[in-house]
Write a protein that holds these residues in place. Structure first.
Motif: not given
Length: 231
Positions: A84, A120-121, A123, A125-126, A129, A132-135, A197
């Motif tokens: 993250k 989802p984050l 857009r 924040r995505e 970064r 998206n770490q969860s994706q 997540d």
């Protein structure tokens, strides 16, 4: 491979070089063996460990929580931090290995779950970064599960402050209110869903996301997270 000569694969935790059998998980066996992986589900309301295949200790819970480990677990904490905050996408692979081992240990019939949805984050924040770490986690887990990943099924439409900055549960819950939108209800309607997540802290994010999915016809939901944290 030639790439390994110029960019030798390293452990996502201790940063030592990996041997061939360790490359798939992106973590050395020594670091992976230190992780205490949970073998039971967790109540999303009180965080109690649900031994003996209990469904939940709070009948009003709208989903079941599969938390693979605790955030206090140093190795997992390091992996989440690398993913993250250091933006090392490769750290998703060892975390996915932790999630898969947890699912393997659970007394669950995974075949009923047909769709994985990453948390989802927003857009903005995505974009900040880069991913998206969860994706990344959902896609890495799904390489073994072979379901479908509906990355665009759930959208984050409210750009709120990071949950870690909220001072208590009420503020976190307020932060998350009306944060999610199901763009195409047909992607979730009558589906049993694994919602992926990285960390479960207060539950405010997961609760709000589940609420949105259920309002659009989702059936059973399993919240799958790499770690649960105290609050």
């Amino acid at each position: 491979t030639a790439l390994d000569i110029f960019f030798p694969p390293i452990c996502s935790v201790c940063l030592k070089s990996l041997v061939a059998r360790e490359k798939e998980k992106n973590i050395c066996e020594s670091c992976f063996s230190k992780i205490q992986i949970e073998s039971a589900l967790t109540c999303p309301v009180c965080r109690a460990r649900l031994a003996e295949n209990k469904k939940t200790c709070h009948p009003n819970a709208s989903y079941r929580l599969a938390a693979a480990s605790n955030y206090g677990e140093p190795t997992v904490k390091t992996l989440i931090w690398r993913l993250k905050y250091e933006k090392r996408a490769a750290a998703a692979r060892p975390l996915a290995a932790v999630l898969l081992k947890h699912l393997e240990l659970l007394p669950l019939n995974l075949s009923v779950f047909t769709v994985l949805i990453p948390m989802p984050l927003h857009r903005a924040r995505e974009r900040e970064r880069g991913f998206n770490q969860s994706q990344l986690l959902a896609e890495a887990v799904n390489q073994k599960l072979g379901r479908s990943v509906a990355a665009g099924a759930l959208l984050r439409i409210k750009h709120s402050a990071p949950q870690a900055e909220a001072k208590d549960f009420d503020e976190r819950r307020e932060n998350m209110k009306n944060s999610f939108l199901v763009k195409n209800p047909k992607l979730v309607e009558n589906k049993n869903i694994i919602l992926v997540d990285d960390v479960f802290t207060s539950g405010a994010t997961m609760n709000e996301a589940v609420k949105s999915l259920k309002e659009n016809g989702a059936l059973k939901i399993l919240g799958l997270v790499a770690a649960k944290a105290g609050f």
